[in-house]
Enzyme design. Structure first.
Site: not given
Ligand SMILES: C=C(C)CCOP(=O)(O)OP(=O)(O)O
Ligand SMILES: [Mg+2]
Ligand SMILES: [Mn+2]
Length: 170
Positions: A65, A112
């Site tokens: 990530c 996010e």
């Protein structure tokens, strides 16, 4: 080096740039990606985050990530960061995206617009110890069972993806 993340609106349109830690202190929505790599046994490659990470240290999560840089496509960013974290890279497919917010115990938060990128690789990784403490290959069934048994050992976003979005990426 100062690292910047891309601040976005709810349509994933860029509205600014901000230093990485500041954006996570202020919990501002920013662009991110989560890579899922599978092998030919239909296992998924998990990483355990290094103990020095700014949030979620020592927790198990998807293959890789991070955050896109300005003027970088989702795929370019995913391929770059796979190499930096896991020591290999491979073709990736841009699949679904979703917005989530998760506060952490250390005062930082993730907020996010997260793009899920999916790829295939059939060898073991050579991870960067600054980023990754451990790795393992597990089937989705094994992940599901282990999350039920040990929820505290997994990152917030991985559990969200698994609970709500997994059927759309598998
Ligand atoms: C994209 C998600 C879901 C979280 C951010 O990833 P990281 O916290 O691993 O970001 P980097 O430090 O690797 O840039
Ligand atoms: Mg990372
Ligand atoms: Mn983030």
């Amino acid at each position: 080096m100062e690292e910047k993340v891309i601040l976005v609106n709810e349509k994933d349109e860029q509205i600014g740039l901000m230093e990485k830690i500041e954006a996570h202190e202020k919990a501002l929505l920013h662009r991110a990606f989560s890579v899922f790599v599978y092998n030919d046994k239909n296992q998924m490659l998990l990483q355990k985050r290094a103990l020095g990470k700014y949030h979620s240290p020592g927790l198990w999560t998807n293959t890789c990530c991070s955050h896109q840089r300005e003027n970088e496509t989702n795929i370019q960013a995913g391929k770059r960061r796979l190499m930096e974290e896991m020591g290999f890279t491979t073709d990736l497919k841009d699949t679904i995206s979703f917005i989530y917010k998760a506060p952490f115990e250390n005062g930082l938060s993730e907020h996010e617009f997260d793009h899920i990128l999916v790829g295939y690789y059939n060898q073991d990784p050579k991870p960067n110890p600054d980023e990754v403490a451990d790795w393992k290959w597990l089937t989705a069934e094994e992940v599901k069972n282990d999350i039920e048994k040990n929820p505290d050992q997994y990152t917030a976003w991985f559990k969200i993806i698994f609970d709500k979005h997994y059927s759309q990426i598998a």
